[in-house]
Design a protein around this motif. Sequence first.
Motif, PDB file in Angstrom:
ATOM      1  N   ARG A 162      -9.849  32.568  62.522  1.00 57.13           N
ATOM      2  CA  ARG A 162      -9.943  31.938  63.853  1.00 57.13           C
ATOM      3  C   ARG A 162      -9.910  30.420  63.713  1.00 57.13           C
ATOM      4  N   ARG A 163     -10.593  29.897  62.687  1.00 59.71           N
ATOM      5  CA  ARG A 163     -10.584  28.442  62.456  1.00 59.71           C
ATOM      6  C   ARG A 163      -9.180  27.965  62.074  1.00 59.71           C
ATOM      7  N   VAL A 164      -8.471  28.792  61.287  1.00 56.35           N
ATOM      8  CA  VAL A 164      -7.089  28.456  60.918  1.00 56.35           C
ATOM      9  C   VAL A 164      -6.245  28.320  62.183  1.00 56.35           C
ATOM     10  N   ARG A 165      -6.387  29.296  63.079  1.00 54.19           N
ATOM     11  CA  ARG A 165      -5.581  29.274  64.303  1.00 54.19           C
ATOM     12  C   ARG A 165      -5.904  28.048  65.163  1.00 54.19           C
ATOM     13  N   ARG A 166      -7.194  27.778  65.300  1.00 58.95           N
ATOM     14  CA  ARG A 166      -7.609  26.626  66.101  1.00 58.95           C
ATOM     15  C   ARG A 166      -7.029  25.326  65.538  1.00 58.95           C
ATOM     16  N   ALA A 167      -7.086  25.204  64.207  1.00 60.40           N
ATOM     17  CA  ALA A 167      -6.582  23.972  63.574  1.00 60.40           C
ATOM     18  C   ALA A 167      -5.078  23.833  63.791  1.00 60.40           C
ATOM     19  N   TYR A 168      -4.358  24.931  63.625  1.00 60.53           N
ATOM     20  CA  TYR A 168      -2.909  24.893  63.861  1.00 60.53           C
ATOM     21  C   TYR A 168      -2.605  24.457  65.294  1.00 60.53           C
ATOM     22  N   LEU A 169      -3.288  25.098  66.253  1.00 59.31           N
ATOM     23  CA  LEU A 169      -2.991  24.804  67.662  1.00 59.31           C
ATOM     24  C   LEU A 169      -3.312  23.351  67.988  1.00 59.31           C
TER      25      LEU A 169
END
Length: 205
Positions: A162-169
């Motif tokens: 979830r943190r990976v996705r947030r950082a990408y976005l």
Amino acid sequence: MKKRDKFIVFEGGEGSGKTTVARFILQTLENLGLKTLLTHEPGGTKLGTDIRKILLYGENIHPRTELLLFLADRAEHVERTIKPALAEGKIVICDRFDGSTFAYQGGARAVDFDLILVMNAFAKDNLVPDLYILFDVSPEIGLNREGKNVTRFEKEELDLHRRVRRAYLSMARNDDEHWAIVDAEQPLEDVKQKVLEIFKKRKII
Ligand code: TYD
């Protein structure tokens, strides 16, 4: 006249379908008679193939060590594979590049962002991709799509993804000159078409 974009990076969390789409795009470009190279990180060189094995299947790797290994892989990849291909006039499509480092080591593992910025600039010799395409998928869906070779990263808890996705976005939304976002929860055929549209809109093809 606008310079022709040549170095395109596909980024995203696990099971986003980007590798399948990258192969489709490569075929499309080749059918148009364009010179291309499809490569990936970690592992786009001979040395990188060994580093990749350690990174994906090694045990008990400290986050600082992990960062250094990804960056060592990148330095080698930029020098031995990417720069020579660009010099030959090829369109380079790279399956993961430094966006992954900012999302995984920065966003998910909480290594200091500014430090990564400096170290990454050194590793990639300041080479800046013309475009990053983010294949955005929720980890719940992406991890369910993954195949049988379960890597160290796929074994991580959901919250890391979830943190990976947030950082990408957050990276993509803050820089729409260099980033385009594709909804990778759509059927694969639609994702492929969407990516083709981006290539046309950005005048890559
Ligand atoms: P890989 O199997 O190539 O991922 P995928 O098929 O999802 O593209 O595994 C690469 C893993 O390495 C992936 O989980 C993301 C991670 N990674 C980082 O953490 N930092 C990086 O800089 C890079 C390039 C990859």
